[in-house]
Design an enzyme around this catalytic site. Sequence first.
Site, PDB file in Angstrom:
ATOM      1  N   ARG A   1       1.025  -1.090   0.083  1.00 25.52           N
ATOM      2  CA  ARG A   1      -0.623  -0.177  -0.042  1.00 25.52           C
ATOM      3  C   ARG A   1       0.313   1.322  -0.495  1.00 25.52           C
ATOM      4  NH1 ARG A   1      -4.754   0.890   4.854  1.00 25.52           N
ATOM      5  NH2 ARG A   1      -2.511   1.535   5.889  1.00 25.52           N
TER       6      ARG A   1
ATOM      7  N   THR B   1      -0.830   7.289  -1.217  1.00 25.70           N
ATOM      8  CA  THR B   1      -2.185   7.423  -1.929  1.00 25.70           C
ATOM      9  C   THR B   1      -3.285   6.369  -0.709  1.00 25.70           C
ATOM     10  OG1 THR B   1      -1.190   5.580  -2.897  1.00 25.70           O
ATOM     11  CG2 THR B   1      -1.595   8.029  -3.797  1.00 25.70           C
TER      12      THR B   1
ATOM     13  N   ASP C   1       1.039  -2.386  12.541  1.00 30.59           N
ATOM     14  CA  ASP C   1       0.876  -2.946  11.523  1.00 30.59           C
ATOM     15  C   ASP C   1       1.177  -4.555  11.177  1.00 30.59           C
ATOM     16  OD1 ASP C   1       2.822  -1.413   8.555  1.00 30.59           O
ATOM     17  OD2 ASP C   1       2.891  -3.460   9.509  1.00 30.59           O
TER      18      ASP C   1
ATOM     19  N   ASP D   1       4.728  -5.997  10.350  1.00 33.09           N
ATOM     20  CA  ASP D   1       5.735  -5.410  11.168  1.00 33.09           C
ATOM     21  C   ASP D   1       5.737  -6.734  11.618  1.00 33.09           C
ATOM     22  OD1 ASP D   1       6.760  -3.510   9.611  1.00 33.09           O
ATOM     23  OD2 ASP D   1       6.031  -2.088   9.884  1.00 33.09           O
TER      24      ASP D   1
END
Length: 209
Positions: free
Chosen positions: A104, A108, A200, A203
Amino acid sequence: MSKVYVFDHPLIQHKLSYIRDKRTGTKEFRELVDEVASLMAFEITRDLPLEEVEIETPVAIAKSKMLAGKKLGLIPILRAGLGMVDGILKLIPAAKVGHVGLYRDPETLQPVEYYVKLPSDVEERDFIVLDPMLATGGSAAEAINSLKKRGAKNIKLMCIIAAPEGVALVQEAHPDVDIFVAAMDEMLNDHGYIVPGLGDAGDRLFGTK
Ligand code: PRP
Ligand code: URA
């Protein structure tokens, strides 16, 4: 319009609480994602067709049931979807695994595709797309586009945590794809992260932060 299933099984909900907890380290996080994926697969495969077979037990002939040979494909969205694969393969070892690589764009929030490798018999398989996080929905919708472009017809989406925005986007783009989640969270924050979410997923799964 596709259906959305939220798995409220106590074992799934219990393990999800540890997954969310910021104190949970990489090793435990990975194990929990694996376990939750297994439990979700147990539910998601409820409609697999069976056929009757005859089995010789030590006592007599039994009329019994076995899977009717439906071909399945698992499609983890890289990276974080990888964490869900092994847990499902433990239950469905004959499934083939394809990969869709997307990240991603942090500015944006749009998905950028960098890798696609699918089983050769795409048109004959039913697919489950895997990603722990359904946030804006851009990545999942794009991965499903990628599969459909190559001939896939029967697709389900399995995520651990979803935001309402992501569910709405996937339903709009792919009204034929049912969505299976362990939790529907409140919203996205300004950075496109699910709130409260788990942070995340990539991660936390791979220790890259
Ligand atoms: C995360 C996550 C999903 C995506 C969800 O991946 O694993 O693929 O974001 O967000 P979306 O619904 O708004 O598209 P990320 O882009 O961080 O890549 P990574 O798994 O390689 O870390
Ligand atoms: N990707 C993640 O890993 N976490 C989120 O909350 C949103 C997107």
